[in-house]
Design an enzyme around this catalytic site. Structure first.
Site: not given
Length: 372
Positions: A100, A186, A233, A322-323
């Site tokens: 990424q 971002y 993404r 994810g987690r």
């Protein structure tokens, strides 16, 4: 129920073993100085290589692109060599891994970028946003971000070149492809969302202008490594790090059409996943499906049942967890065998060593008391 998740799928030129994705998650354990990936990270990712696709943690494309302490880069020879350890380890386990590529823009602090002032689409400070710096301890020290300066045309050209070089570096480092981080507030997101972009030139104002930077970055990546090795993404409804769009459905359906024009391999949608977060409607997801012909990945508080339903409905092709991947290196096996999922320790997410990174056991190494 998880049968759909476990089916193979074609992604670009890759034949993936299943539709389960390990998405990018910042873990802040790069070797210092130099922000290099290391053997500890190689072990962590290799443990999780049974995922159909791994997307590595956000990796800064230049010194000023860095948002947080101890995150890895991909712009020096040493960083490329560090990542080669990781990709070799993942490939030895039969995995497929994309890098990424990350530029945080205004979501940083001068302490993380050599004393420089951050850059962004506009000179607008992200309110109520903190990042962590290296304060001389092993614990992340959180500080407020500062006001950025608006990027000049020269800055934009320089960043486009940095993205292009970072993609080339990623392939040299052994990655199978690259994912552009266009989400979560971002830099790319700062150009796209209306409330973080006050520009009056060709990169601001109209929706087409706000999407221009995204379009040009993707074009640079395609030129570098080819469309079949690229994912992007996006996070249409998240307001993370202070970015808000006034009309997200219109904006992100248009963004999906921009990505589709380039013929890239996949679009990765991060759904808002905090308590009381806005919910992406099925109608919105269908609009994205209609706008983009490639593989669509969704991430955000999915369990195996909800993930299977999303794939069955046709709006999603793959699901990122994810987690759950933090605490379950064997998540694919646990899904396949309907085994419970362990919970992660939030205190060890960022910084530190192997504890909370590579020491989570597989289900076969525990008893049935693991928590769901």
């Amino acid at each position: 129920m998880p049968a759909k998740l476990l089916q193979p799928i074609k992604l670009g030129n890759f034949s993936l073993a299943n539709r389960i994705v390990m998405p990018p998650m910042t873990r802040s354990r790069a070797t210092q100085p130099g922000d290099c990936a290391n053997e500890m990270m190689a072990t962590y990712y290799a443990q999780r290589a049974s995922a159909g696709l791994i997307v590595g943690e956000g990796t800064q494309i230049s010194p000023i692109a860095k948002g947080y302490a101890w995150t890895p880069g991909i712009y020096t020879p040493a960083q490329v060599q560090g990542w080669r350890k990781v990709t070799d380890a993942v490939h030895q386990q039969g995995g497929v891994m994309f890098a990424q590529l990350w530029h945080v823009g205004r979501v940083t602090h001068p302490d993380n970028i050599g004393g420089e002032q951050p850059i962004s689409a506009s000179a607008i400070k992200a309110e109520n946003v903190k990042v962590f710096i290296d304060n001389g301890t092993n614990e992340p020290g959180f500080v407020d971000v500062v006001e950025p300066r608006a990027m000049t045309k020269q800055d934009i050209e320089a960043v486009l070149a940095e993205f292009k070089q970072a993609a080339l570096n990623a392939i040299e480092a052994g990655f199978d492809g690259v994912e552009l981080h266009g989400a979560n507030g971002y830099l790319v997101n700062q150009f796209v969302d209306s409330q973080s972009n006050a520009r009056t030139d060709e990169y601001g104002g109209s929706l087409a202008n706000r999407l221009r930077f995204l379009d040009e970055v993707v074009d640079a990546l395609v030129q570098a490594v080819g469309k079949e090795k690229i994912g992007v993404r996006l996070a249409p409804l998240t307001t993370l790090n202070g970015t808000v769009d006034d009309n997200p459905e219109q904006t992100y359906v248009a963004a999906a059409k921009v990505l589709n024009k380039h013929g890239i391999a996949y679009m990765h949608i991060a759904e808002a996943d905090w308590d009381d977060a806005p919910v992406m409607s099925l109608e919105f997801k269908q609009q994205l499906r209609d706008a983009f012909n490639g593989v669509i990945i969704y991430a955000g508080k999915y369990d195996a049942k909800r993930a299977s339903v999303a794939i069955e409905s046709g709006v999603a092709d793959m699901i990122a967890f994810g987690r759950p991947f933090v605490a379950n290196p064997d998540l694919v096996s646990r899904i396949a065998h309907s085994q419970p999922w362990a919970s992660h320790d939030p205190n060890t997410l960022f910084g530190g060593g192997e504890k909370g990174l590579s020491d989570y056991p597989r289900f076969s190494d525990t008893d049935a008391s693991a928590t769901v």
